[in-house]
Design a protein around this motif. Sequence first.
Motif, PDB file in Angstrom:
ATOM      1  N   PHE A  57     -12.652  -7.983  -3.598  1.00 27.38           N
ATOM      2  CA  PHE A  57     -12.596  -7.615  -5.015  1.00 27.38           C
ATOM      3  C   PHE A  57     -11.341  -8.173  -5.671  1.00 27.38           C
ATOM      4  O   PHE A  57     -10.621  -7.470  -6.384  1.00 27.38           O
ATOM      5  CB  PHE A  57     -12.700  -6.092  -5.186  1.00 27.38           C
ATOM      6  CG  PHE A  57     -13.956  -5.530  -4.569  1.00 27.38           C
ATOM      7  CD1 PHE A  57     -15.202  -6.025  -4.935  1.00 27.38           C
ATOM      8  CD2 PHE A  57     -13.896  -4.539  -3.602  1.00 27.38           C
ATOM      9  CE1 PHE A  57     -16.365  -5.540  -4.359  1.00 27.38           C
ATOM     10  CE2 PHE A  57     -15.065  -4.046  -3.017  1.00 27.38           C
ATOM     11  CZ  PHE A  57     -16.293  -4.550  -3.401  1.00 27.38           C
ATOM     12  N   GLY A  58     -11.072  -9.436  -5.397  1.00 28.05           N
ATOM     13  CA  GLY A  58      -9.955 -10.123  -6.047  1.00 28.05           C
ATOM     14  C   GLY A  58      -8.584  -9.747  -5.521  1.00 28.05           C
ATOM     15  O   GLY A  58      -7.573 -10.105  -6.130  1.00 28.05           O
ATOM     16  N   ASN A  59      -8.539  -9.074  -4.382  1.00 33.71           N
ATOM     17  CA  ASN A  59      -7.279  -8.532  -3.882  1.00 33.71           C
ATOM     18  C   ASN A  59      -7.219  -8.704  -2.357  1.00 33.71           C
ATOM     19  O   ASN A  59      -8.231  -9.011  -1.732  1.00 33.71           O
ATOM     20  CB  ASN A  59      -7.253  -7.026  -4.210  1.00 33.71           C
ATOM     21  CG  ASN A  59      -5.859  -6.505  -4.461  1.00 33.71           C
ATOM     22  OD1 ASN A  59      -4.908  -6.924  -3.809  1.00 33.71           O
ATOM     23  ND2 ASN A  59      -5.744  -5.589  -5.404  1.00 33.71           N
ATOM     24  N   SER A  86     -12.936 -16.676   0.603  1.00 36.30           N
ATOM     25  CA  SER A  86     -13.851 -15.899  -0.247  1.00 36.30           C
ATOM     26  C   SER A  86     -15.257 -16.459  -0.066  1.00 36.30           C
ATOM     27  O   SER A  86     -15.444 -17.534   0.507  1.00 36.30           O
ATOM     28  CB  SER A  86     -13.449 -16.025  -1.724  1.00 36.30           C
ATOM     29  OG  SER A  86     -13.692 -17.340  -2.174  1.00 36.30           O
ATOM     30  N   SER A  87     -16.248 -15.731  -0.600  1.00 37.71           N
ATOM     31  CA  SER A  87     -17.611 -16.253  -0.485  1.00 37.71           C
ATOM     32  C   SER A  87     -17.993 -17.053  -1.719  1.00 37.71           C
ATOM     33  O   SER A  87     -18.971 -17.789  -1.688  1.00 37.71           O
ATOM     34  CB  SER A  87     -18.604 -15.107  -0.268  1.00 37.71           C
ATOM     35  OG  SER A  87     -18.514 -14.211  -1.333  1.00 37.71           O
ATOM     36  N   SER A  88     -17.252 -16.923  -2.804  1.00 32.41           N
ATOM     37  CA  SER A  88     -17.577 -17.727  -3.986  1.00 32.41           C
ATOM     38  C   SER A  88     -16.330 -18.456  -4.472  1.00 32.41           C
ATOM     39  O   SER A  88     -15.207 -18.006  -4.279  1.00 32.41           O
ATOM     40  CB  SER A  88     -18.174 -16.862  -5.090  1.00 32.41           C
ATOM     41  OG  SER A  88     -17.266 -15.847  -5.441  1.00 32.41           O
ATOM     42  N   MET A  89     -16.561 -19.585  -5.087  1.00 29.47           N
ATOM     43  CA  MET A  89     -15.483 -20.496  -5.478  1.00 29.47           C
ATOM     44  C   MET A  89     -14.518 -19.842  -6.466  1.00 29.47           C
ATOM     45  O   MET A  89     -13.314 -20.007  -6.376  1.00 29.47           O
ATOM     46  CB  MET A  89     -16.109 -21.734  -6.121  1.00 29.47           C
ATOM     47  CG  MET A  89     -15.102 -22.774  -6.508  1.00 29.47           C
ATOM     48  SD  MET A  89     -14.763 -23.851  -5.142  1.00 29.47           S
ATOM     49  CE  MET A  89     -15.584 -25.314  -5.722  1.00 29.47           C
ATOM     50  N   GLY A  91     -11.911 -15.011  -6.965  1.00 32.10           N
ATOM     51  CA  GLY A  91     -10.650 -14.273  -6.857  1.00 32.10           C
ATOM     52  C   GLY A  91      -9.659 -14.799  -5.823  1.00 32.10           C
ATOM     53  O   GLY A  91      -8.757 -14.075  -5.408  1.00 32.10           O
ATOM     54  N   GLN A  92      -9.802 -16.062  -5.424  1.00 34.42           N
ATOM     55  CA  GLN A  92      -8.867 -16.600  -4.420  1.00 34.42           C
ATOM     56  C   GLN A  92      -7.420 -16.567  -4.913  1.00 34.42           C
ATOM     57  O   GLN A  92      -6.511 -16.163  -4.188  1.00 34.42           O
ATOM     58  CB  GLN A  92      -9.236 -18.044  -4.073  1.00 34.42           C
ATOM     59  CG  GLN A  92     -10.534 -18.153  -3.311  1.00 34.42           C
ATOM     60  CD  GLN A  92     -10.704 -19.491  -2.630  1.00 34.42           C
ATOM     61  OE1 GLN A  92     -10.017 -20.453  -2.938  1.00 34.42           O
ATOM     62  NE2 GLN A  92     -11.620 -19.559  -1.689  1.00 34.42           N
ATOM     63  N   GLN A 138      -1.917 -14.321  -4.805  1.00 35.49           N
ATOM     64  CA  GLN A 138      -0.779 -13.710  -5.512  1.00 35.49           C
ATOM     65  C   GLN A 138      -0.531 -12.287  -5.028  1.00 35.49           C
ATOM     66  O   GLN A 138       0.618 -11.866  -4.890  1.00 35.49           O
ATOM     67  CB  GLN A 138      -1.030 -13.711  -7.016  1.00 35.49           C
ATOM     68  CG  GLN A 138      -0.876 -15.106  -7.613  1.00 35.49           C
ATOM     69  CD  GLN A 138      -1.123 -15.133  -9.114  1.00 35.49           C
ATOM     70  OE1 GLN A 138      -1.787 -14.257  -9.657  1.00 35.49           O
ATOM     71  NE2 GLN A 138      -0.599 -16.138  -9.769  1.00 35.49           N
ATOM     72  N   SER A 139      -1.614 -11.549  -4.748  1.00 35.97           N
ATOM     73  CA  SER A 139      -1.431 -10.153  -4.300  1.00 35.97           C
ATOM     74  C   SER A 139      -0.663 -10.107  -2.982  1.00 35.97           C
ATOM     75  O   SER A 139       0.112  -9.184  -2.738  1.00 35.97           O
ATOM     76  CB  SER A 139      -2.787  -9.438  -4.162  1.00 35.97           C
ATOM     77  OG  SER A 139      -3.482  -9.842  -2.993  1.00 35.97           O
ATOM     78  N   MET A 140      -0.857 -11.137  -2.147  1.00 37.51           N
ATOM     79  CA  MET A 140      -0.124 -11.167  -0.865  1.00 37.51           C
ATOM     80  C   MET A 140       1.329 -11.609  -1.054  1.00 37.51           C
ATOM     81  O   MET A 140       2.194 -11.279  -0.259  1.00 37.51           O
ATOM     82  CB  MET A 140      -0.847 -12.074   0.127  1.00 37.51           C
ATOM     83  CG  MET A 140      -2.135 -11.455   0.636  1.00 37.51           C
ATOM     84  SD  MET A 140      -2.891 -12.439   1.928  1.00 37.51           S
ATOM     85  CE  MET A 140      -3.650 -13.743   0.989  1.00 37.51           C
ATOM     86  N   MET A 141       1.569 -12.396  -2.113  1.00 36.91           N
ATOM     87  CA  MET A 141       2.955 -12.832  -2.349  1.00 36.91           C
ATOM     88  C   MET A 141       3.849 -11.659  -2.760  1.00 36.91           C
ATOM     89  O   MET A 141       5.048 -11.675  -2.493  1.00 36.91           O
ATOM     90  CB  MET A 141       2.996 -13.883  -3.464  1.00 36.91           C
ATOM     91  CG  MET A 141       2.390 -15.217  -3.079  1.00 36.91           C
ATOM     92  SD  MET A 141       2.477 -16.331  -4.511  1.00 36.91           S
ATOM     93  CE  MET A 141       1.341 -17.612  -3.998  1.00 36.91           C
TER      94      MET A 141
END
Length: 190
Positions: free
Chosen positions: A74-76, A108-111, A114-115, A120-123
């Motif tokens: 979910f983008g995260n 991710s499963s789609s291009m 939310g990659q 960024q969330s991991m940074m």
Amino acid sequence: MSCQIVILYYSRHGSTRAIARQIARGVESIPQCEAILRTVDEIEPTHTQAADPSITISELKQCDGLAMGSPVWFGNMAAPLKHFWDKTTQLWVAGDLIDKPACVFTSSSSMHGGQETTLQSMMLPLLHHGMMILGIPYSEPKLHSTQSGGTPYGATSVSTEHSPLSEDEIELSQQLGKRLAQTALKMKDH
Ligand SMILES: Cc1cc2nc3c(=O)[nH]c(=O)nc-3n(C[C@H](O)[C@H](O)[C@H](O)COP(=O)(O)O)c2cc1C
């Protein structure tokens, strides 16, 4: 002198793990650098068998560089990784990770699913810990030509049911591992 690079990831179905393996190949192509593949504990019991050991706080403290990877959820970043970082206050208080180089990767499963937000969330926790974030520079030719994963913010893949990583995704993952190892080696030398 040897450099120990921890490649810390969570992967439920193997796609993020496949990137971790390629980053490890890049790390180990640099003399004196060792890749240590580690995962994190599940929050709830699952039937998924972890392919690598879970990281310990002491291993994280002692690393010379860190690559961190998660599937896009979910983008995260996935909750088990976030859960692990929420247990690292003692390292933050002591400043144990300050000035260590780090990079991030995702699948991710789609291009456009939310990659970049996941990278960024991991940074964020890495920056709070004082780590120095590395990306992939545009001097890497595959960054211009990839039709699937690979971003300037970190290595990525777009997973499909049966396909392994694309050639571009493999090359960019390896290059990121090399860059991390070379940087860690230089910083340890000073
Ligand atoms: C809870 C959950 C949320 C997900 N959210 C997204 C999403 O927001 N965008 C996307 O493209 N894929 C999403 N996916 C698909 C995974 O990111 C994708 O299958 C990934 O390659 C799985 O990596 P793994 O094999 O390392 O577990 C989600 C999967 C799960 C289980």
